[in-house]
Design an enzyme around this catalytic site. Structure first.
Site, PDB file in Angstrom:
ATOM      1  N   GLU A 153     -11.310  -1.254  -3.195  1.00 64.70           N
ATOM      2  CA  GLU A 153     -10.445  -0.423  -2.285  1.00 64.70           C
ATOM      3  C   GLU A 153      -9.365   0.405  -3.062  1.00 64.70           C
ATOM      4  O   GLU A 153      -9.322   0.639  -4.048  1.00 64.70           O
ATOM      5  CB  GLU A 153      -9.974  -1.554  -1.240  1.00 64.70           C
ATOM      6  N   ASP A 185       1.005  -1.271  -0.028  1.00 66.45           N
ATOM      7  CA  ASP A 185      -0.070   0.006   0.078  1.00 66.45           C
ATOM      8  C   ASP A 185       0.960   1.325   0.107  1.00 66.45           C
ATOM      9  O   ASP A 185       0.431   2.119   0.985  1.00 66.45           O
ATOM     10  CB  ASP A 185      -0.968   0.136   1.189  1.00 66.45           C
TER      11      ASP A 185
END
Length: 321
Positions: free
Chosen positions: A203, A33
């Site tokens: 997401e 991420d």
């Protein structure tokens, strides 16, 4: 002797060339991420420490002057500084404003509105921290429009407005941030949480502005599987409407699987872009065994994003002017 010297010179030239590329992953360790930023003359990457949720309780950061050599800054913030965070700290976002560095993060992986957790904010005087809790509580701690409060991305619009995109569980909201990041502002129509979920969204939202267009990107597929990928849409407003155009980042079975959850690095003052993302090495089956990588991101003559070629070599050395 002359042949040996020629071979040696060729070897040194190859070594020198190899050293001027970042390689992928760009630094060792399990990290996912990644959020990227430029502060001054330095590149920064702020990733999730990729581990089991009970161990995922701190953040490290990495800095570089040239995209090739990276310095680790350990534990820039952890649960000892954020009293309400207990586990599952991930997906950071960072921005600088008025000499302060604001670090947004998700914590606790809340599953309902009765659980403590959500999206928080930490602050520091330097990009490497240490960061302290800015609000003493989450900025967003409830589900709105079905969006789990995780995976936030901060976007500073050309008119000076600050936005945050966020959301898991296949729903994405955009909100307006107060200029001091202490809360949210309503939109002109009176709403605070505006859903902008496009087809295929799962997401990891992210937004950039380029040549009159807003590019909204997100992750699709399952984060623990090989089909994790990044798709995008375009609009003339940060609130859309956004219609999915297609994938720009996905696995290559000759290189790696699970390529997703990215951020975008624009070289200041240029139209040159890089995509910073995580992926899973081919030999790895553990969902948390993810590494941070960087590759070029390019646009065609119509302004569409070209599919990204994921590489083992990474990108060339580049210092900021």
């Amino acid at each position: 002797m002359r042949i040996r010297i020629c071979i040696l010179l060729l070897s040194l030239a190859h070594f020198s060339h190899a050293q001027t590329r970042s390689g992928n992953p760009v630094f060792p360790g399990w990290y996912a991420d990644p959020e990227t930023a430029v502060f001054g003359h330095t590149y920064w990457i702020y990733p999730t420490f990729s581990a089991r949720y009970k161990d995922q309780v701190f953040f490290d950061a990495f800095s570089s002057a040239d995209l090739v050599h990276w310095e680790k800054h350990g534990h820039i913030v952890d649960t000892s500084a954020i009293h309400w965070a207990k586990r599952a700290m991930w997906a950071p976002a960072i921005t600088e404003k008025d000499g302060k560095y604001y670090f947004f993060f998700a914590a606790n992986d809340i599953q309902n509105d009765s659980t403590v957790g959500g999206i928080g904010v930490a602050v520091a005087d330097r990009p490497e921290g240490p960061f302290s809790d800015y609000l003493g509580k989450p900025l967003i701690d409830r589900f709105h429009n079905g969006a789990q409060p995780i995976d936030q991305a901060v976007f500073h619009d050309k008119d000076g407005s600050w936005y945050m995109l966020y959301g898991g569980w296949r729903h994405c909201n955009i909100v307006r941030l107060k200029p001091d990041f202490t809360g949210l502002l309503p939109f002109p129509d009176g709403t605070t949480f505006k859903e902008i979920t496009p087809e295929g969204y799962v997401e990891g939202p992210y937004m950039i502005y380029r040549k009159g267009k807003y590019y909204f990107m997100w992750s699709e597929g399952g984060w623990g599987g090989p089909d994790y990928s990044v798709a995008y849409a375009m609009a003339e407003s940060p609130v859309g409407p956004f219609k999915r155009i297609g994938k720009i980042l996905q696995q290559d079975m000759k290189v790696a699987t699970g390529a997703g959850h990215h951020s975008v690095l624009q070289i200041p003052g240029t139209d040159d872009y890089y995509i910073v993302y995580h992926r899973r090495p081919l030999e790895e089956t553990d969902a948390n065994h993810r590494v941070t990588c960087i590759d070029k991101m390019e646009f065609d003559e119509k302004g569409l994003i070209k599919p990204v070629t994921i590489t083992k070599e990474g990108v060339a050395e580049r210092r900021l002017k």
